[in-house]
Design an enzyme around this catalytic site. Structure first.
Site: not given
Ligand code: URA
Length: 274
Positions: A142
């Site tokens: 993310d």
């Molecule tokens: N879990 C999440 O919440 N975000 C990520 O980017 C990767 C794993």
């Protein structure tokens, strides 16, 4: 076609360089009724050769910019033999030897992993060495998550690591609101409900530090649903306030400053492929 990224400061991998591999992409021909059929579509060949993505290939083929053995090719599904056929874009032959690139980026928060953002946000490509190869991030991270992200042009490694059945472990350092109880830990480790009914696979928690009103810990999961770690902690009532992926398999970002990258070495690539 202009390179998808400006010309390279990262040279394609040189055989013998400890950080890189050079491999020839070969596609076995398929024998059917004693007729040897070329094994891949033209669009797939362009993507396998690292020229562009398959979708981009479809569009440049439709645009009349591709020839096969000097003959204009308008059909993305046309079968080609990557070893024998001469594929050219805008009159320039596409190299049939693919140079593989494997980068481990320590992604900062605030960067998205797509190539172009219509909202003008910063993308991981702003941090990477320039290359005329089509490199892509393996799996998701993310915008508000930092840490290990593999960027490569090796679709086989990409498929290997993102295939749910590969159970590739990914470790995250998590900061979450509230004090994690033993029940919380057990729930996370056994599996919690996310996405309105999906039970997560078993995970491992370690290095748990419980403070007055927050908890820090490392969680290792073997799947990669969208925002999975945040959703797992939210499902037991602990909002994640910071998330950093420390490792993918046995490959760790330890020693790489945030926003910087290094190439993977042969051993690391080998371990990831296993
Ligand atoms: N879990 C999440 O919440 N975000 C990520 O980017 C990767 C794993």
């Amino acid at each position: 076609m202009p390179p998808l990224l400006p010309q390279s400061s990262l040279q394609p991998c040189v055989s013998g360089d400890r950080n890189c591999r050079e491999l020839t992409v070969t596609t076995a021909s398929v024998k059917t009724n004693n007729v040897y059929l070329p094994a891949v579509s033209l669009a797939r060949a362009l993507s396998k050769l690292g020229f562009c993505s398959r979708t981009q290939a479809e569009s440049i083929i439709a645009g009349g910019r591709v020839t096969v053995n000097g003959v204009p090719a308008h059909n993305a599904a046309q079968r080609v033999d990557m070893e024998k056929d001469r594929i050219a874009v805008d009159g320039t032959e596409v190299a049939t030897k693919k140079k593989f690139i494997y980068i481990l980026l320590n992604k900062p928060t605030g960067y998205i992993t797509t190539r172009v953002d219509e909202r003008g946000r910063e993308t991981i490509y702003d941090l990477l060495p320039k290359t005329d190869q089509f490199v892509f991030p393996v799996g998701r991270l993310d915008m508000d998550t930092s840490g290990a992200l593999i960027v490569t042009n090796d679709s086989q490694l990409g498929e290997r690591l993102t295939n749910p059945e590969s159970l590739c472990p990914k470790s995250y350092r998590v900061e979450a609101e509230g004090r994690l109880t033993d029940d919380d830990r057990r729930a996370l480790e056994h599996g919690v409900l996310i996405n309105g009914g999906y039970t997560t696979r078993p995970s491992v928690l370690r290095d748990i530090e419980i403070r007055e009103s927050e908890t820090e810990c490392t969680i290792t999961i073997t799947e990669g649903k969208n925002r999975q770690v945040r959703k797992m902690f939210a499902s037991i009532g602990h909002e994640v306030t910071a998330l950093h992926r420390t490792a993918i398999g046995s490959v760790s970002v330890l020693g790489i400053a945030i926003g910087k990258w290094r190439t993977l070495d042969e051993n690391e690539i080998h371990r990831l492929m296993k």
